[in-house]
Enzyme design. Sequence first.
Site, PDB file in Angstrom:
ATOM      1  N   ASP A   1     -53.134  28.300 -39.079  1.00  0.00           N
ATOM      2  CA  ASP A   1     -54.172  27.410 -39.603  1.00  0.00           C
ATOM      3  C   ASP A   1     -54.187  26.170 -38.713  1.00  0.00           C
ATOM      4  O   ASP A   1     -53.215  25.420 -38.678  1.00  0.00           O
ATOM      5  CB  ASP A   1     -53.819  27.031 -41.056  1.00  0.00           C
TER       6      ASP A   1
ATOM      7  N   LYS B   1     -62.334  17.718 -38.983  1.00  0.00           N
ATOM      8  CA  LYS B   1     -61.725  16.468 -38.518  1.00  0.00           C
ATOM      9  C   LYS B   1     -62.081  16.161 -37.078  1.00  0.00           C
ATOM     10  O   LYS B   1     -62.559  15.081 -36.778  1.00  0.00           O
ATOM     11  CB  LYS B   1     -60.201  16.530 -38.670  1.00  0.00           C
TER      12      LYS B   1
ATOM     13  N   TRP C   1     -50.230  22.566 -47.339  1.00  0.00           N
ATOM     14  CA  TRP C   1     -51.496  22.039 -47.856  1.00  0.00           C
ATOM     15  C   TRP C   1     -51.772  22.755 -49.185  1.00  0.00           C
ATOM     16  O   TRP C   1     -51.720  23.989 -49.245  1.00  0.00           O
ATOM     17  CB  TRP C   1     -52.590  22.339 -46.830  1.00  0.00           C
TER      18      TRP C   1
HETATM   19  C1  LIG Z   1     -53.954  22.285 -43.246  1.00  0.00           C
HETATM   20  C2  LIG Z   1     -55.416  22.343 -43.511  1.00  0.00           C
HETATM   21  N1  LIG Z   1     -56.061  23.502 -43.348  1.00  0.00           N
HETATM   22  C3  LIG Z   1     -57.369  23.611 -43.549  1.00  0.00           C
HETATM   23  C4  LIG Z   1     -58.121  22.541 -43.964  1.00  0.00           C
HETATM   24  C5  LIG Z   1     -59.567  22.823 -44.193  1.00  0.00           C
HETATM   25  O1  LIG Z   1     -60.500  21.906 -43.943  1.00  0.00           O
HETATM   26  P1  LIG Z   1     -62.047  22.140 -44.174  1.00  0.00           P
HETATM   27  O2  LIG Z   1     -62.243  23.232 -45.143  1.00  0.00           O
HETATM   28  O3  LIG Z   1     -62.552  20.838 -44.665  1.00  0.00           O
HETATM   29  O4  LIG Z   1     -62.601  22.471 -42.813  1.00  0.00           O
HETATM   30  C6  LIG Z   1     -57.490  21.304 -44.183  1.00  0.00           C
HETATM   31  C7  LIG Z   1     -58.221  20.130 -44.679  1.00  0.00           C
HETATM   32  O5  LIG Z   1     -57.696  19.180 -45.172  1.00  0.00           O
HETATM   33  C8  LIG Z   1     -56.103  21.204 -43.927  1.00  0.00           C
HETATM   34  O6  LIG Z   1     -55.437  20.056 -44.083  1.00  0.00           O
END
Ligand SMILES: Cc1ncc(COP(=O)(O)O)c(C=O)c1O
Length: 331
Positions: free
Chosen positions: A145, A180, A64
């Site tokens: 993560d 999500k 990511w």
């Molecule tokens: C792999 C991964 N980690 C962490 C996140 C963090 O999401 P958020 O900060 O929106 O909770 C995302 C969001 O797309 C993700 O794809």
Amino acid sequence: TYLGLAGDTAFDTAMAKLTFGDNADLSRIRTAQAPGGSGALRLVAELLQRTRAGATVWLSDPTWPNHMPVMRAAGLQIRDYPYFDAASGSVRFKDMVAALRTAERGDVVLLHGCCHNPTGANLDAAQWAEVADLVVERGLLPFVDIAYQGFGEGLDADAAGLRLLAARAPEMVVASSCSKNFAVYRDRVGAAMILAKDSAQADVAMSQMLSAARALYSMPPDHGAAAVRIVLEDAALRADWQAELEEMRLRMLRLRVGFAEALRRQSNSDRFDFVASHRGMFSRLGLSEAQVERLRTEHAVYMVGDSRINVAGLPEDGMDALAKAIVSVLD
Ligand SMILES: Cc1ncc(COP(=O)(O)O)c(C=O)c1O
């Protein structure tokens, strides 16, 4: 008034159980509510910088895109390990293990708990076990993560790799996101978790993490996490949530299978069968940038330049037209 640096502590406990399992030994685990999974990643990164300054964090290639800037912003060093074979759509596990064997004691290995973003390709149970053995043997710190729990194989199954690591590794850190699975993207709900060697060390690490939170954003926001906590603590609401999450998971699975079948029909080959075995919201199709560009200009089909697609956005009633367009730009 403010919530406190760790946020809603009942939310924290509920998240620790959701992540590590209902029977987890919470005496070694500490959790701090954080502003989204991204905030949790940064908070853990700050803790790492305070406790092992300038440590190297190994990221999957690809990963990511936010992982790198978040780790760098905390002052950590980055290395990457091979992860994805674009031609077959599978994990380059042997290469991944070979790279991690060169990691130094004390290095940190960031792993996607489930539903790898951007590839959709995930470790199986045997591979998680091998990674667990490797991190223990080489004294590496696992950093998981988990941003899509419930989107892959189910709520518990998606945390199975993480739980296996937790059972074997003396220490680990976790960043979890509710964006999500609770659809609270805009409310910034996540959790940073520490599994320490024992309760006393967990307290020390937690105090460091909370002091980092104070310097980053002070207090986390309240209402999104409170909503999550209410749902997790109420049996009827929790059952509704789990049923809705399962509906979403099965929908994505159905779209994956339908898309893979359409691609098989249109291409007369099994080249894209991996789409059905991938899990989560994303898959990388393995197209070149030029092919992605042709899809855009000639067929009005849009995807990220690296050919990542969001499975949830596939048109259920237009799979063959989409597959046909994709096949038409192949070499
Ligand atoms: C792999 C991964 N980690 C962490 C996140 C963090 O999401 P958020 O900060 O929106 O909770 C995302 C969001 O797309 C993700 O794809």
